[in-house]
Design a protein around this motif. Sequence first.
Motif, PDB file in Angstrom:
ATOM      1  N   GLN A 133      12.419  19.502 -36.831  1.00 61.77           N
ATOM      2  CA  GLN A 133      13.789  19.151 -36.474  1.00 61.77           C
ATOM      3  C   GLN A 133      14.202  19.725 -35.114  1.00 61.77           C
ATOM      4  OE1 GLN A 133      15.192  17.121 -38.669  1.00 61.77           O
ATOM      5  NE2 GLN A 133      16.922  16.778 -37.279  1.00 61.77           N
ATOM      6  N   THR A 150      24.820  13.097 -41.698  1.00 62.52           N
ATOM      7  CA  THR A 150      24.241  12.856 -43.025  1.00 62.52           C
ATOM      8  C   THR A 150      22.817  12.350 -42.928  1.00 62.52           C
ATOM      9  OG1 THR A 150      26.434  12.351 -43.928  1.00 62.52           O
ATOM     10  CG2 THR A 150      24.512  11.581 -45.180  1.00 62.52           C
ATOM     11  N   LEU A 204      20.605  15.123 -41.979  1.00 64.59           N
ATOM     12  CA  LEU A 204      20.375  15.957 -43.147  1.00 64.59           C
ATOM     13  C   LEU A 204      19.372  15.300 -44.095  1.00 64.59           C
ATOM     14  CD1 LEU A 204      21.052  18.422 -44.890  1.00 64.59           C
ATOM     15  CD2 LEU A 204      22.978  17.127 -45.847  1.00 64.59           C
ATOM     16  N   GLN A 205      19.503  13.970 -44.274  1.00 66.17           N
ATOM     17  CA  GLN A 205      18.564  13.252 -45.140  1.00 66.17           C
ATOM     18  C   GLN A 205      17.145  13.329 -44.590  1.00 66.17           C
ATOM     19  OE1 GLN A 205      20.265   9.336 -45.296  1.00 66.17           O
ATOM     20  NE2 GLN A 205      21.565   9.811 -47.087  1.00 66.17           N
ATOM     21  N   THR A 233      15.915  15.699 -42.657  1.00 71.19           N
ATOM     22  CA  THR A 233      15.428  17.066 -42.884  1.00 71.19           C
ATOM     23  C   THR A 233      15.083  17.276 -44.350  1.00 71.19           C
ATOM     24  OG1 THR A 233      16.837  17.855 -41.082  1.00 71.19           O
ATOM     25  CG2 THR A 233      15.990  19.503 -42.613  1.00 71.19           C
ATOM     26  N   PHE A 234      15.933  16.767 -45.222  1.00 69.10           N
ATOM     27  CA  PHE A 234      15.689  16.940 -46.647  1.00 69.10           C
ATOM     28  C   PHE A 234      14.444  16.170 -47.087  1.00 69.10           C
ATOM     29  CE2 PHE A 234      16.825  16.162 -51.188  1.00 69.10           C
ATOM     30  CZ  PHE A 234      16.807  17.490 -51.583  1.00 69.10           C
ATOM     31  N   ARG A 235      14.242  14.987 -46.476  1.00 69.31           N
ATOM     32  CA  ARG A 235      13.038  14.210 -46.778  1.00 69.31           C
ATOM     33  C   ARG A 235      11.776  14.986 -46.406  1.00 69.31           C
ATOM     34  NH1 ARG A 235      15.144   9.973 -44.265  1.00 69.31           N
ATOM     35  NH2 ARG A 235      16.373   8.754 -45.726  1.00 69.31           N
ATOM     36  N   TYR A 254      11.570  18.198 -46.111  1.00 73.21           N
ATOM     37  CA  TYR A 254      11.458  19.316 -47.052  1.00 73.21           C
ATOM     38  C   TYR A 254      10.890  18.836 -48.393  1.00 73.21           C
ATOM     39  CZ  TYR A 254      12.969  22.929 -50.347  1.00 73.21           C
ATOM     40  OH  TYR A 254      12.999  23.871 -51.340  1.00 73.21           O
ATOM     41  N   LEU A 255      11.383  17.664 -48.863  1.00 72.03           N
ATOM     42  CA  LEU A 255      10.888  17.126 -50.127  1.00 72.03           C
ATOM     43  C   LEU A 255       9.407  16.777 -50.037  1.00 72.03           C
ATOM     44  CD1 LEU A 255      13.745  14.768 -51.413  1.00 72.03           C
ATOM     45  CD2 LEU A 255      13.054  16.990 -52.316  1.00 72.03           C
ATOM     46  N   ARG A 295       7.564  19.965 -50.460  1.00 74.10           N
ATOM     47  CA  ARG A 295       7.630  20.419 -51.842  1.00 74.10           C
ATOM     48  C   ARG A 295       6.826  19.509 -52.772  1.00 74.10           C
ATOM     49  NH1 ARG A 295       8.496  25.355 -51.671  1.00 74.10           N
ATOM     50  NH2 ARG A 295       8.895  25.263 -53.936  1.00 74.10           N
TER      51      ARG A 295
END
Length: 474
Positions: free
Chosen positions: A156, A305, A308-309, A311-313, A315-316, A319
């Motif tokens: 990011q 948003t 954030l999505q 970044t979260f993607r 991260y997911l 994981r």
Amino acid sequence: MICIILPLISILTSPELVLSSSSLFGSQASSPNQNIYTVSRLNSEVRLLLENEMGIVWLVGEISNFSAPVSGHWYLTLKDSRAQVKCAMFKGNNRRVSFKPANGQQVIVKARLSLYEPRGDYQLIIDSMQPEGDGLLQQEFEKLKMSLAAEGLFAQNLKFPLPPHPKCVGVITSKTGAALYDILDVLKRRDPSLPVVIYPTLVQGENAAIDIAQAIGRANTRQECDVLIVGRGGGSLEDLWCFNHEIVARTIAASQIPIISAVGHEVDVTIADYVADVRAPTPSAAAELVSNDSSHKRDTLRNLTHRLQSTFRHYLAQRKHLWLHTTNQLNRLHPKHQLQRQSQRLDEYEYQLSAAIQKRLSQENQHLSTLAHRLSLRSPVNKLDVQQHQLNQSTQRLRVAMDKVLTFKQHQFSVMVEKLDMVSPLATLKRGYSITQDHKGKVISQAEQVYVGESIITTLESGTIEATVTKVSK
């Protein structure tokens, strides 16, 4: 992979195993009887070695001998031109397959090695299955994604923020595609004064990736725009594949102009989405991100948003990779595998029971046929057939006798007709004589019976003559 496993099996089944089992399964002293393996124990140990050492494998091949019993499990063989391997896919996994497998179909599977202990058969337990084309593309997608992520191209901190008030927007897409018209419609509606530069390019096909990379490079060279929209409309994974090429990803990462990836629909995700500074769910949404109107704050929130999505993607994804690794370790120890093996054995017993039932039915049918044959030999139908045959013979003799009698009677009739013909007046007429009648039809045998002027009729052998008496001689 098969070539690696087979030597391992041959080592475990060799005579030297009895002498060296302590080195394989513990160094503590044990009695000689404990070093002698039963077949069940040997197959169990080999199964554990296969499942624990090899883990998950990917395999491509052609389906043959496909079977789907009532248990819901699938059994098949995967083969290529030189070898084949037996496979099982249990119903908990095959429910997720989006197509119906068929013999002759090329597929790519994700599976783990195992051994069916009752028969000692080496086999694969399939977790997932895809048609070969989509599966290879998906595998190539995941491979490139992991490679670029490891290099940090998705980080990011490398992404540029979008300019809050763009002065010029560049659009890299097909000049004839619906995506371009959607972008232009949104920009015209939200900010008609915003300049737009179009960099037409191919967005599908063999040369599309190079064309897209060149268009991004051209925009960076000209420095006409302060934000770029790169994308196209929706399509299949193969249609969008040019946005999954490494050259496109690296060109986007190297761009000095912020890039919005707007490829396909919301559900379509490409490598370009991960590398781009911002990912828009659709081309129209990308146009809204770069345009300002009265809802500017809402657009800013949407932009944040999306970031954030993204970044979260990312991260997911990390994981998920860790979760898959942990899941694979747990799967090797999961009791469901024992249940699957028992279920497979149950299917085997079902096949055996079905074969036994079929054999018993065949024997009973044969016995029934023998009894039916014996019954038919004693059936009154046979006597009726004999009596019917005798009746037919008697009927035939009666017809012959009747024909003889009829012929004899016909002969007698012919003789009597000849005799009658000899005394018939018609025979007399044939000899030149005639019969004369008055007008009343009375035969005239004497001249006194007529008078002058009377009409008379004379019958000859052929025809009649009507005349008038002109003279009577007595």
